[in-house]
Enzyme design. Structure first.
Site, short mmCIF file in Angstrom:
data_model
loop_
_atom_site.label_atom_id
_atom_site.label_comp_id
_atom_site.label_asym_id
_atom_site.label_seq_id
_atom_site.Cartn_x
_atom_site.Cartn_y
_atom_site.Cartn_z
N CYS A 149 1.18 -1.25 0.39
CA CYS A 149 -0.06 0.31 0.44
C CYS A 149 1.03 1.31 0.37
CB CYS A 149 -0.58 -0.08 1.21
SG CYS A 149 -2.25 1.42 1.16
N ASN A 178 1.34 -5.11 -5.23
CA ASN A 178 0.35 -5.93 -5.50
C ASN A 178 -0.24 -5.24 -7.25
OD1 ASN A 178 0.19 -3.08 -5.61
ND2 ASN A 178 -1.28 -2.83 -3.49
N HIS A 195 -2.31 -4.15 -10.53
CA HIS A 195 -3.33 -3.38 -10.97
C HIS A 195 -3.10 -3.86 -12.52
CE1 HIS A 195 -2.67 -0.46 -7.59
NE2 HIS A 195 -1.95 -1.40 -7.20
N GLU A 231 -9.54 -0.08 -5.31
CA GLU A 231 -9.15 -1.04 -5.05
C GLU A 231 -9.70 -2.04 -4.24
OE1 GLU A 231 -5.92 0.52 -1.60
OE2 GLU A 231 -7.19 1.43 -2.15
N ARG A 232 -9.40 -3.36 -5.13
CA ARG A 232 -9.58 -4.43 -4.17
C ARG A 232 -9.41 -4.35 -2.71
NH1 ARG A 232 -4.12 -8.61 -4.48
NH2 ARG A 232 -3.39 -7.45 -3.53
N CYS A 288 -4.45 6.17 -4.18
CA CYS A 288 -4.37 5.17 -3.62
C CYS A 288 -2.55 4.97 -4.76
CB CYS A 288 -5.20 4.10 -5.15
SG CYS A 288 -4.13 2.61 -5.42
N GLY A 289 -1.41 5.14 -3.98
CA GLY A 289 -0.26 5.31 -4.43
C GLY A 289 -0.02 3.90 -5.17
N GLY A 347 -1.37 2.24 -7.28
CA GLY A 347 -2.69 2.34 -7.73
C GLY A 347 -1.64 3.65 -9.13
#
Length: 269
Positions: A74, A149, A151, A200-201, A209-210, A212
């Site tokens: 995150c 994560n 995307h 966001e999932r 969302c950083g 993202g």
């Protein structure tokens, strides 16, 4: 058991931070996370952050979405933890090691190089991650990237016109994404400026969302739409994203401590 917490946010993406580096906490079951994250009957947050001791870093960070699911990374939480630590630090996450450094514009976070192989996203089967041959109504041919994560990034003429609150959960849970997916819709204004909205999932629509922003910037650069340093404007504010020649991503932006408090663990167990 009385447990202290810190409420923080990065551009409106908010967190409850629990520090277990010196005193261990009971297991964070999904039901406890959901109860603490509830905005009506709990403290309220998008994500719950747990800091733990680490043999290889200043701290280990675990990240739980408000639905109780644990995720790998995150970006906004990285900056929040950087504010708490107050000095240059290395933090171990499930998405990799991150370096945090106080900066005139907030906290600069250095992430591991992004991954583009289909099985590193991961996808259910092999395909070109620069332009996925997939579509959901008007959203078509996204790029896919893992920045700690997973995307997907859709480039559109006007991201504000996309019904992301409806399409986001459909794409997030599509079987082509075995670990689910974060959904980004972006409009490239010029080679240094991108507008972005994110589903966001495990959390839904978010003000910022950083990761993202990092994934979107890298995808735009790979497609030749943007320079190697850009400003990404989200509903909650702006982040500076640079993709260095050594492959690492540097995200710079603010994070804020809102308040501190404590709660009885048994009230939420």
């Amino acid at each position: 058991m009385r447990v202290p917490f810190v409420k923080m946010h990065g551009l409106g993406n908010d967190f409850v931070v629990l520090d277990a580096r010196e005193q261990a906490l009971p297991t964070l079951a999904p039901a406890i996370v959901r109860a603490l994250a509830d905005r009506h009957e709990g403290i309220g947050c998008d994500q719950l952050i747990l800091l733990e001791p680490s043999d290889t870093a200043s701290a280990a960070m675990r990240i739980f979405n408000r639905d109780g699911s644990e995720v790998e990374s995150c970006g906004n939480a990285n900056r929040a933890v950087g504010v708490l630590l107050g000095q240059p630090a290395r933090v171990a996450t499930k998405g990799g090691m991150v370096e945090l450094r106080p900066d005139a514009d907030g906290i600069a976070v250095t992430l591991d190089p992004p991954r583009f192989d289909w099985d590193a996203i991961p996808l259910a089967y092999a395909m070109d991650t620069l332009t996925l041959p997939l579509g959901w109504e008007e959203l078509e041919q996204p790029a896919a990237v893992n920045v700690g994560n997973p995307h997907v990034v859709f480039f559109v003429e006007d991201n504000d016109a996309v019904p992301l609150e409806r399409l986001g959960p459909i794409i997030e849970t599509d079987s082509v994404f075995p670990h689910k997916i974060n959904v980004n819709v972006a409009t490239v204004e010029d080679r240094k400026t991108i507008r972005l909205r994110v589903w966001e999932r495990g959390a839904g629509l978010t003000r910022a969302c950083g990761t993202g922003a990092c994934a979107t910037a890298v995808a735009a650069m790979r497609r030749g739409l943007a320079d190697r340093a850009v400003t990404v404007h989200l509903p909650g504010g702006a982040l500076s994203i640079a993709w260095r020649e050594d492959g690492h991503i540097v995200m710079t932006g603010p994070a804020t401590e809102a308040y501190r408090g404590s709660f009885e663990w048994d009230d939420y167990a």
